[in-house]
Design a protein around this motif. Structure first.
Motif, PDB file in Angstrom:
ATOM      1  N   SER A 101      -1.777 -10.775   1.990  1.00  0.00           N
ATOM      2  CA  SER A 101      -0.911 -10.454   3.125  1.00  0.00           C
ATOM      3  C   SER A 101      -0.372  -9.041   2.967  1.00  0.00           C
ATOM      4  N   VAL A 102       0.161  -8.549   4.070  1.00  0.00           N
ATOM      5  CA  VAL A 102       0.693  -7.182   4.068  1.00  0.00           C
ATOM      6  C   VAL A 102       2.110  -7.239   4.641  1.00  0.00           C
ATOM      7  N   GLU A 130       1.327   4.563   9.743  1.00  0.00           N
ATOM      8  CA  GLU A 130       1.531   3.181   9.281  1.00  0.00           C
ATOM      9  C   GLU A 130       0.462   2.199   9.765  1.00  0.00           C
ATOM     10  N   SER A 131       0.121   2.256  11.064  1.00  0.00           N
ATOM     11  CA  SER A 131      -0.810   1.233  11.558  1.00  0.00           C
ATOM     12  C   SER A 131      -2.188   1.398  10.911  1.00  0.00           C
ATOM     13  N   LYS A 132      -2.609   2.642  10.661  1.00  0.00           N
ATOM     14  CA  LYS A 132      -3.909   2.848   9.992  1.00  0.00           C
ATOM     15  C   LYS A 132      -3.861   2.278   8.576  1.00  0.00           C
ATOM     16  N   VAL A 133      -2.772   2.525   7.878  1.00  0.00           N
ATOM     17  CA  VAL A 133      -2.641   2.043   6.492  1.00  0.00           C
ATOM     18  C   VAL A 133      -2.691   0.505   6.486  1.00  0.00           C
ATOM     19  N   VAL A 134      -1.978  -0.123   7.403  1.00  0.00           N
ATOM     20  CA  VAL A 134      -1.952  -1.596   7.477  1.00  0.00           C
ATOM     21  C   VAL A 134      -3.362  -2.120   7.746  1.00  0.00           C
ATOM     22  N   ASN A 135      -4.029  -1.532   8.742  1.00  0.00           N
ATOM     23  CA  ASN A 135      -5.364  -2.027   9.115  1.00  0.00           C
ATOM     24  C   ASN A 135      -6.355  -1.918   7.974  1.00  0.00           C
ATOM     25  N   ALA A 141       0.857  -4.296   0.013  1.00  0.00           N
ATOM     26  CA  ALA A 141      -0.297  -5.202   0.018  1.00  0.00           C
ATOM     27  C   ALA A 141      -0.106  -6.205  -1.119  1.00  0.00           C
ATOM     28  N   ILE A 142       0.000  -7.477  -0.750  1.00  0.00           N
ATOM     29  CA  ILE A 142       0.170  -8.536  -1.752  1.00  0.00           C
ATOM     30  C   ILE A 142      -1.235  -8.955  -2.213  1.00  0.00           C
TER      31      ILE A 142
END
Ligand code: PMV
Length: 316
Positions: free
Chosen positions: A303-304, A288-293, A172-173
């Protein structure tokens, strides 16, 4: 007399903070990292008797200061050499705590060795990369890498290949500006002023042993616990330096809390933070998708980036 090499940065799970030798840039502690794959630096070097001096461009912008790069070339080739034109491209923000120096200098030492046919061994090149940037030595190998402190040098060992345990990393930027305090300045300050510095150095081997065991047995929860603990210890040393070094911002802390919430719900994810405000979440592929969301919704996250674990540097 020319070569192109692409290398990826690495992220430390057991951190390096502090130097035991300024001249050879030897770390005060051993460390363990993972090498990434989707983000990279590609460096092209070209030596020519026609060049009047070393020239360095990063992302097509010519740099005024070539000192670190010139010193690295001198160290491998000797001072009686042709000048070089070095052109480096990075597909991620540089100098913002994303370990761009690790990919840059691992790519550079391999490119130099290739261009001038020096025939250096991997461990020698790792020491050369480490002289320029301590963490760069770890990007000389893929997967899970341990950097071991030896007498007057370092040694890198691969603990597992990336395919053996294909973890994912979500970055996570929260701010892509250049950091205010460089790692080298910060380390110097911490070693001189933090009351926690000596115990940080003294206790590192326990964390290394614990993380190595967790990696070799692919025990995610064990790795998660020791990595977060080691990260928090390093930041405690930074925070208690005088003046205090705080690389985090409010989004960094929000992301940490969000990851702790995901852990409570049984998700396999942990965080780590380096000399910058970005959060690196390491997770199993199914999470991964949960962490990104979750991370991309946090206020202040601009941005991620997502990456798997990668290989050693590739000669193009
Ligand atoms: O390699 P350097 O000098 O940029 O130092 C890196 C230090 C940390 O990223 C904070 C920790 C580490 O081990 O990578």
């Amino acid at each position: 007399m020319q070569a192109t090499v692409r290398a990826s940065p690495n992220i430390a799970l057991i951190k390096y903070w502090g130097k035991r030798d300024e001249k050879y840039n030897l770390p005060a502690v051993s460390s363990i990292s993972i090498t990434l794959d989707e983000i990279w630096t590609e460096t092209k070097i070209n030596f020519s008797p026609n060049h009047k001096r070393d020239i360095l461009t990063i992302n097509n912008v010519q740099q005024d200061d070539t000192r670190r790069v010139s010193d690295c070339i001198d160290s491998i080739c000797g001072e009686h050499r042709n000048f070089a034109c070095v052109s480096s491209k990075c597909n991620f923000p540089i100098s913002a705590g994303l370990a761009s120096s690790s990919s840059a200098f691992s790519a550079l030492v391999i490119a130099i060795n290739q261009a001038v046919n020096k025939g250096y061994e991997l461990q020698d090149l790792a020491n050369e990369a480490g002289k320029a940037s301590g963490s760069a030595a770890r990007s000389m190998l893929g997967g899970f890498v341990e950097l071991e402190n030896k007498k007057n040098k370092i040694q890198i060992n691969q603990l597992l290949q990336s395919e053996d345990w294909p973890l994912r990393v979500v970055i996570a930027i929260t701010d892509s500006q250049k950091k205010a305090v460089s790692s080298s300045e910060g380390m110097k300050l911490s070693s001189k002023t933090s009351p926690f510095y000596n115990s940080w150095v003294k206790n590192q081997s326990e964390d290394i042993d614990e993380a190595r065991k967790a990696i070799l047995s692919q025990d995610f929860l064990r790795l998660s616990e020791i990595s977060e603990h080691n990260c928090m210890k390093m930041h405690s040393v930074m925070w208690t330096s005088r003046p205090s070094i705080v690389y985090w911002n409010s989004a960094t802390i929000e992301c940490m809390h969000a990851i702790r919430e995901l852990q409570k719900k049984g998700e396999f994810v942990f965080f780590t933070i380096d000399a910058g405000p970005q959060i690196k979440a390491v997770c199993l592929p199914e999470c991964e998708s949960k962490v990104v969301n979750i991370l991309k919704e946090i206020r202040g996250v601009s941005s991620v980036l997502q990456s798997g674990l990668g290989q050693e540097p590739q000669i193009k």
